[in-house]
Design an enzyme around this catalytic site. Structure first.
Site, PDB file in Angstrom:
ATOM      1  N   LYS A 153       0.818  -1.217   0.000  1.00 45.80           N
ATOM      2  CA  LYS A 153       0.000   0.000   0.000  1.00 45.80           C
ATOM      3  C   LYS A 153       0.855   1.272   0.000  1.00 45.80           C
ATOM      4  O   LYS A 153       0.406   2.315  -0.431  1.00 45.80           O
ATOM      5  CB  LYS A 153      -0.967  -0.010   1.173  1.00 45.80           C
ATOM      6  CG  LYS A 153      -2.046  -1.081   0.983  1.00 45.80           C
ATOM      7  CD  LYS A 153      -3.172  -0.955   1.968  1.00 45.80           C
ATOM      8  CE  LYS A 153      -4.328  -1.882   1.609  1.00 45.80           C
ATOM      9  NZ  LYS A 153      -4.013  -3.307   1.866  1.00 45.80           N
TER      10      LYS A 153
HETATM   11  C1  PLP Z   1      -4.700  -4.356   1.303  1.00 47.81           C
HETATM   12  C2  PLP Z   1      -4.001  -5.669   1.227  1.00 47.81           C
HETATM   13  C3  PLP Z   1      -4.426  -6.693   0.338  1.00 47.81           C
HETATM   14  C4  PLP Z   1      -5.662  -6.560  -0.527  1.00 47.81           C
HETATM   15  O1  PLP Z   1      -5.501  -5.622  -1.556  1.00 47.81           O
HETATM   16  P1  PLP Z   1      -6.773  -5.016  -2.329  1.00 47.81           P
HETATM   17  O2  PLP Z   1      -6.229  -3.922  -3.148  1.00 47.81           O
HETATM   18  O3  PLP Z   1      -7.702  -4.521  -1.249  1.00 47.81           O
HETATM   19  O4  PLP Z   1      -7.386  -6.111  -3.129  1.00 47.81           O
HETATM   20  C5  PLP Z   1      -3.676  -7.857   0.270  1.00 47.81           C
HETATM   21  N1  PLP Z   1      -2.587  -8.032   1.052  1.00 47.81           N
HETATM   22  C6  PLP Z   1      -2.151  -7.092   1.917  1.00 47.81           C
HETATM   23  C7  PLP Z   1      -0.972  -7.371   2.760  1.00 47.81           C
HETATM   24  C8  PLP Z   1      -2.834  -5.874   2.033  1.00 47.81           C
HETATM   25  O5  PLP Z   1      -2.421  -4.946   2.912  1.00 47.81           O
END
Ligand code: PLP
Length: 484
Positions: free
Chosen positions: A123
């Site tokens: 993220k």
């Molecule tokens: C947010 C997250 C996801 C999911 O991603 P999306 O974009 O919501 O599909 C998967 N793995 C981790 C570690 C995350 O922080």
């Protein structure tokens, strides 16, 4: 590039909007999500010339196509400040100065490292740019923003590390008290920046989320205190994520005649939606393999054509907690494309969803077109992810986190001979020590600088799940909008 809404009207007067106009907004007034009016197509010449670019240059080449109201030199500077080795090469992944390096497990099987940023989860890649874009947009309009959010872990810390020290921005982040992993808690609560406010709520995540909704629904308060969000429906986050699909493609192939497939651990469908955008732009992606955990609403859709969002009570807490989502907020964007970008159809389908009902596209002309979008899917269980962590560690000497393991498990099931498979790494194992110990019998290594984060001084407040209290808390610390 202009933007429209998946349900028809992006602005109250119905006119399309520009990138900066949608940057700070949440849902469109009709409840829909912002979408570019069309996808920019990448020519063969462009693709060829992008192959050797460093990450920030590639990011500029791609993101520029979605932005026409920030001067090119300023956009380039915002991007270059976000994607530096200092911010994105925190861990000893071997290739010291490369952003999102590709790790090859065996010929044709790769992991794209997306988690070497400040909070050790993918993220950061979108959020760091978002912080710079927000600061720029607020300075240009001479205004301020108070970001209110709820987090169960990764999103909150990525947002805080992106917004710390930014002019004109304060972050109020609610989290359920004692429910995040010790590492995640330490990461967030140890921030000492005066513009970051951590608020531990005596309750569960849903109660935090409900408080955010209640404040956002109070339009007078929202306007007066310039309340905004950084949630996963933000278009700029998605645009930033498109970049690493190109980066991974170039790293795994020799020529642009080749195809690759991606395996993507999915929750809110943001990450894999960015892959869909890259594919629509013309990147030779064969398959986008959607991996879910036990919360398998997306896998069910791609297998059957039925989208059946679950209630909170049917959403299971799992050992890949960032994927414990039963209403995938970005999924509406893909459905918009699948139904031929007809906003009336999307609006009708989401009337069902918003009423808590499922919809089915099975047997419709829309479902007949699903194959052309290249999606495949599968689900993973706790036992699967533990076994995958163990297996990848034994066979290749590589340690992956539980979310990435879900992606690898489903990716390997769907792997095709002769097509390179790139599995996205969405977090580092250090964040989820308990599952790693269960899988391999010892704790995951801590990257440098994270060794004793639990011992750092903490700065946070504690509060009951009470909307009046959080409003007072914000009002005491946030300047009201000018002229009031
Ligand atoms: C947010 C997250 C996801 C999911 O991603 P999306 O974009 O919501 O599909 C998967 N793995 C981790 C570690 C995350 O922080």
């Amino acid at each position: 590039m202009k933007y429209t809404s998946t349900r028809g009207a992006i602005a109250t007067d119905g006119t399309p909007q520009s990138f900066l106009q949608i940057l700070l907004g949440g849902l469109a007034p009709d409840g829909g999500l912002a979408m570019p009016e069309h996808y920019p197509r990448v020519t063969e010449e462009e693709l060829e010339s992008w192959r050797g670019l460093a990450y920030p240059d590639l990011a500029f080449a791609i993101i520029e196509k979605f932005v026409d109201d920030v001067p090119a030199n300023e956009l380039r500077a915002l991007i270059q400040r976000a994607y530096t080795p200092e911010i994105f090469c925190n861990t000893e992944s071997g290739r010291a100065h490369e952003i999102t390096p590709l790790k090859t497990l065996e010929p044709g099987l790769h992991i794209l490292e997306l988690s070497n940023g400040p909070t050790l989860a993918f993220k950061d890649l979108a959020m760091q740019l978002l912080g710079n874009l927000f600061e720029y947009a607020l300075a240009r309009s001479n205004s301020e923003l108070n970001i209110l959010g709820a987090t169960s872990g990764d999103t909150g810390s990525a947002a805080e590390y992106a917004m710390r020290g930014k002019c004109g921005i304060r972050v109020f982040m609610l989290s359920p008290q004692d429910k995040m992993s010790p590492f995640q808690t330490a990461q967030m609560f140890s921030l000492q920046d005066p513009n970051i406010f951590n608020i531990a709520i005596r309750g569960v995540f849903d109660e935090c989320q409900d408080m955010v909704k209640a404040v956002s629904n109070d339009l007078e308060f929202k306007t007066r205190y310039r309340i905004g969000t950084v949630n996963s429906i933000n278009w700029a986050r998605l645009a930033a994520q498109v970049v690493y699909y190109f980066k991974g493609y170039f790293a795994a192939t020799q020529s642009n005649a080749e195809e690759v497939s991606y395996a993507v651990p999915s929750g809110n469908f943001g990450n894999v939606c960015a892959g869909h955008v890259a594919r629509m732009m013309g990147l030779p992606i064969r398959r986008l393999i959607v991996a879910t955990n036990e919360n398998d609403v997306l896998d069910e859709f791609f297998r059957t054509g039925v989208y059946r969002p679950r209630r909170s009570a049917e959403t299971y807490p799992t050992s890949s907690p960032s994927m414990d989502i039963s209403k995938a907020s970005n999924f509406e964007r893909f459905i918009f494309d699948l139904v031929g970008r007809n906003p009336a159809v999307v609006a009708a389908l989401w009337r069902e969803v918003d009423a808590g009902k499922p919809f089915s596209l099975a047997g419709t002309p829309h479902w007949a077109k699903i194959a052309q979008f290249g999606f495949a899917s599968g689900a993973s269980s706790h036992a699967d992810r533990i076994a995958t962590i163990r297996r990848i560690h034994q066979e290749f000497g590589v340690l992956v986190d539980p979310h990435s393991a879900d992606g690898i498990k489903v990716g390997l099931e769907q792997r095709e001979a002769g097509i390179p498979l790139i599995c996205l790494e969405t977090a580092l194992p250090a964040k989820f020590a308990a599952s790693i110990e269960e899988a391999i019998g010892c704790a995951p290594p801590r990257p440098k600088g994270f060794e004793r984060i639990e011992d750092r001084p903490r700065r946070f407040s504690v509060m009951d799940p009470d909307v009046a209290q959080i409003k007072n808390f914000i009002a005491d610390r946030a300047a009201p909008a000018a002229g009031r």
